[in-house]
Write a protein that holds these residues in place. Structure first.
Motif, PDB file in Angstrom:
ATOM      1  N   ALA A 136       6.311  20.763  34.474  1.00 47.11           N
ATOM      2  CA  ALA A 136       7.661  20.987  34.947  1.00 47.11           C
ATOM      3  C   ALA A 136       7.510  20.560  36.732  1.00 47.11           C
ATOM      4  CB  ALA A 136       8.110  22.296  35.125  1.00 47.11           C
ATOM      5  N   ALA A 137       6.544  20.940  37.432  1.00 43.67           N
ATOM      6  CA  ALA A 137       6.370  20.755  38.842  1.00 43.67           C
ATOM      7  C   ALA A 137       6.426  19.149  38.883  1.00 43.67           C
ATOM      8  CB  ALA A 137       4.840  21.335  39.094  1.00 43.67           C
ATOM      9  N   SER A 138       5.441  18.559  38.006  1.00 41.55           N
ATOM     10  CA  SER A 138       5.574  16.983  38.269  1.00 41.55           C
ATOM     11  C   SER A 138       6.482  16.346  37.872  1.00 41.55           C
ATOM     12  CB  SER A 138       4.117  16.421  37.192  1.00 41.55           C
ATOM     13  OG  SER A 138       4.231  15.063  37.559  1.00 41.55           O
ATOM     14  N   LEU A 139       7.305  16.694  36.820  1.00 42.92           N
ATOM     15  CA  LEU A 139       8.650  16.097  36.504  1.00 42.92           C
ATOM     16  C   LEU A 139       9.480  16.340  37.829  1.00 42.92           C
ATOM     17  CD1 LEU A 139      10.794  15.304  34.398  1.00 42.92           C
ATOM     18  CD2 LEU A 139      11.400  17.732  34.029  1.00 42.92           C
ATOM     19  N   GLN A 140       9.454  17.446  38.542  1.00 40.47           N
ATOM     20  CA  GLN A 140      10.551  17.339  39.731  1.00 40.47           C
ATOM     21  C   GLN A 140       9.897  16.660  40.957  1.00 40.47           C
ATOM     22  OE1 GLN A 140       9.692  19.455  43.145  1.00 40.47           O
ATOM     23  NE2 GLN A 140      11.485  18.162  43.409  1.00 40.47           N
ATOM     24  N   SER A 141       8.605  16.594  41.162  1.00 38.89           N
ATOM     25  CA  SER A 141       8.125  15.809  42.233  1.00 38.89           C
ATOM     26  C   SER A 141       7.944  14.553  42.046  1.00 38.89           C
ATOM     27  CB  SER A 141       6.691  16.265  42.747  1.00 38.89           C
ATOM     28  OG  SER A 141       5.765  16.140  41.615  1.00 38.89           O
ATOM     29  N   HIS A 185      12.309  19.700  51.730  1.00 42.85           N
ATOM     30  CA  HIS A 185      11.755  21.399  52.020  1.00 42.85           C
ATOM     31  C   HIS A 185      11.756  22.224  50.858  1.00 42.85           C
ATOM     32  CE1 HIS A 185      11.842  24.799  54.383  1.00 42.85           C
ATOM     33  NE2 HIS A 185      12.636  25.250  53.924  1.00 42.85           N
ATOM     34  N   THR A 186      12.903  22.030  49.880  1.00 45.93           N
ATOM     35  CA  THR A 186      12.896  23.021  48.745  1.00 45.93           C
ATOM     36  C   THR A 186      11.759  22.201  47.712  1.00 45.93           C
ATOM     37  OG1 THR A 186      15.194  22.902  48.858  1.00 45.93           O
ATOM     38  CG2 THR A 186      14.300  23.576  46.880  1.00 45.93           C
ATOM     39  N   THR A 187      11.531  21.106  47.595  1.00 46.23           N
ATOM     40  CA  THR A 187      10.516  20.593  46.863  1.00 46.23           C
ATOM     41  C   THR A 187       9.202  21.209  47.381  1.00 46.23           C
ATOM     42  OG1 THR A 187      11.470  18.540  46.367  1.00 46.23           O
ATOM     43  CG2 THR A 187       9.247  18.497  46.142  1.00 46.23           C
TER      44      THR A 187
END
Length: 512
Positions: free
Chosen positions: A328-333, A175-177
């Motif tokens: 940064a987005a890809s690092l997280q996802s 959900h946060t992602t």
């Protein structure tokens, strides 16, 4: 069959001999999964790191290489859809290859997936660090701040901060992602659209301009098969990541259908983005080896660093922000995939049980997420010390990993469904022809790249005892996986005896 049953979270699985893992179901719809897939692929990040090395291999034939690289991707995505519809499971490659070929081959498939993710996580962190300091330099008008990325100690320390933040968001759940990704992916695509529009509008004013030609789509103008294989390996890197859509199948509404459809849609959307950006970039920058030319080695690591100002003028800072947000987005996802793969491997007894620990508050694989973060940060730190061009070498090594586990999954689809492939025309093409062509094609590229990468001059020129670093990373990591597998067969023998999962194990039921 002796089988340990874990009853956690997924009530729909309780009547079956294969249980849920505690993941929260029904969190994502089709749009959210596609956004997650695009985020993991990270168009701005992948293009800035891959355009230069790919042009170095194939020159103006860049568009046709991206098209050729897309063919095995779409064929493999169809194999993933078939396997997911039959046996939806967050373990994806690990689970499906185990059911097709048994625990030993399945374990290596899972290892290949994990290795690819750990490699790309380190690469993502590296690009995020570079563009973070570039953005600071542009925002403050102090060019010397961009040079801070060259300070190895500061670079690694900043990388650790980015990884820690990504792990924190991932730990809090999808959900946060999802909320984070909607904003970051939307901004990234908006800026890429601006870049393409400005490049097309002003290409003729560039000193390195090259007019568009349909010859760019002529593969016969590439001189050797080795160049084609290297180019495809690099283009495969830029498509990689759509399979995260299948990794969240247990957490997606109607995951049997939605996850597979999202993976295919993601690949098609990204192809369109890449062709537009590639053609615009070639027309504006050309393939020269000086200035903003794409063959200038100084531009290979981050092409958009060189092109942002000439193309976008005062809006160049937006491109820095786009690549920063993309990486940064890809690092997280991207943490979504290894954490759930580790969870699945532990759930079925292929890894220590600790990796199956779930966060009670967020219903996420907490320990596995943190472990993936520690491994990727450590890998980046080591690579930054031994490689002269950490981004280029990890991209090439990643291509080997992707070819290995995507190819293995595609071939597993053919074998798993071998008894039904002639039952209909649909099954013949989707369960035999498409997966077989895609899988064989990827293994051919894998073997060709492995042979070529033995030479020290392959990639950045870094070597270990006279062997190219790309070969050491790609093949060495697979060999390490075989060693770890032998250790696990002693520590966790049940999985390797077929006690936890095999072909006749009923599929997990994913609620609609």
């Amino acid at each position: 069959m002796s089988q340990t049953i874990r009853r956690s979270g997924n009530e729909a699985a309780e009547s079956h001999d294969i249980s849920g893992k505690g993941l929260k179901t029904g969190q994502l719809g089709l749009l959210a999964v596609v956004v997650l897939g695009i985020s993991t692929i990270a168009p701005a990040y992948t293009l800035t790191g891959a355009l230069g090395p790919t042009v170095n291999e194939v020159g103006l034939q860049l568009p046709v290489i991206f098209l050729i690289g897309f063919i095995p991707m779409i064929l493999v995505s169809l194999a993933y859809r078939e396997l997911n519809a039959d046996s939806p499971d967050s373990g994806t490659t690990f689970t499906w290859v185990t059911k097709a070929f048994g625990p030993w081959v399945g374990w290596m498939g899972g290892w290949g997936l994990l290795a690819a993710n750990i490699i790309v996580l380190s690469n993502l962190a590296g690009v995020a660090v570079d563009f973070f300091y570039l953005f600071l330099a542009q925002a403050t008008g102090s060019p010397e701040l961009a040079d801070l990325a060259s300070n190895k100690l500061l670079n690694v320390a900043t990388c650790f901060v980015f990884v820690a933040l990504a792990v924190w968001v991932s730990y809090r759940g999808l959900h946060t992602t999802k909320i984070v990704q909607y904003g970051l992916v939307g901004f990234q695509l908006l800026v890429l659209g601006m870049f393409v529009a400005m490049a097309f509008a002003n290409w003729s004013t560039s000193e390195t301009a090259v007019p568009f030609s349909w010859d760019w789509f002529d593969v016969t103008k590439i001189e050797t098969f080795g160049q084609i294989a290297a180019g495809i390996s690099l283009s495969i890197f830029v498509y990689w990541g759509w399979d995260v859509c299948l990794t969240v199948n247990e957490e997606t509404a109607n995951g049997k259908k939605t996850a597979g459809l999202a993976g295919t849609l993601t690949a098609v959307i990204v192809l369109g983005i890449y062709l537009l950006v590639t053609i615009a970039t070639l027309m504006f920058a050309g393939v020269g080896d000086t200035g903003i030319g794409l063959n200038n080695e100084e531009n290979h690591a981050n092409v958009f660093t060189a092109l942002a100002s000439p193309v976008m003028g005062p809006f160049a800072i937006l491109m820095s922000l786009a690549v920063l947000s993309s990486s940064a987005a890809s690092l997280q996802s991207t943490f979504t995939s290894p954490s759930r793969s580790l969870l699945a491997m532990a759930h079925y007894g292929a890894l220590p049980e600790r990796f199956s620990h779930m966060s009670k508050k967020f219903s996420t694989p907490g320990f596995a997420t943190i472990a993936a973060g520690v491994l990727s940060a450590g890998f980046y730190a080591v690579m930054h010390v031994i490689s002269e061009n950490v981004l280029n070498d990890t991209i090439l090594a990643l291509g080997l990993m992707i070819c290995f586990y995507y190819g293995l999954t595609a071939i597993a689809c053919v074998w798993y469904f071998r008894n039904s492939v002639f039952s209909s025309a649909r099954n013949f093409f989707l369960r035999l022809v498409c997966p077989l062509i895609g899988g064989v094609g990827l293994f051919v590229v894998f073997l060709q790249t492995a042979v070529d990468s033995w030479a020290p001059e392959f990639g950045s020129g870094s070597e270990v005892f006279g062997v190219g670093l790309v070969f050491v990373l790609g093949i060495g990591i697979l060999a390490l996986g075989a060693v770890v597998m032998l250790i696990m067969s002693r520590v966790r023998p049940g999985f390797f005896r077929g006690e936890t999962i095999r072909k006749d194990t009923p599929a997990l039921v994913v609620p609609e």
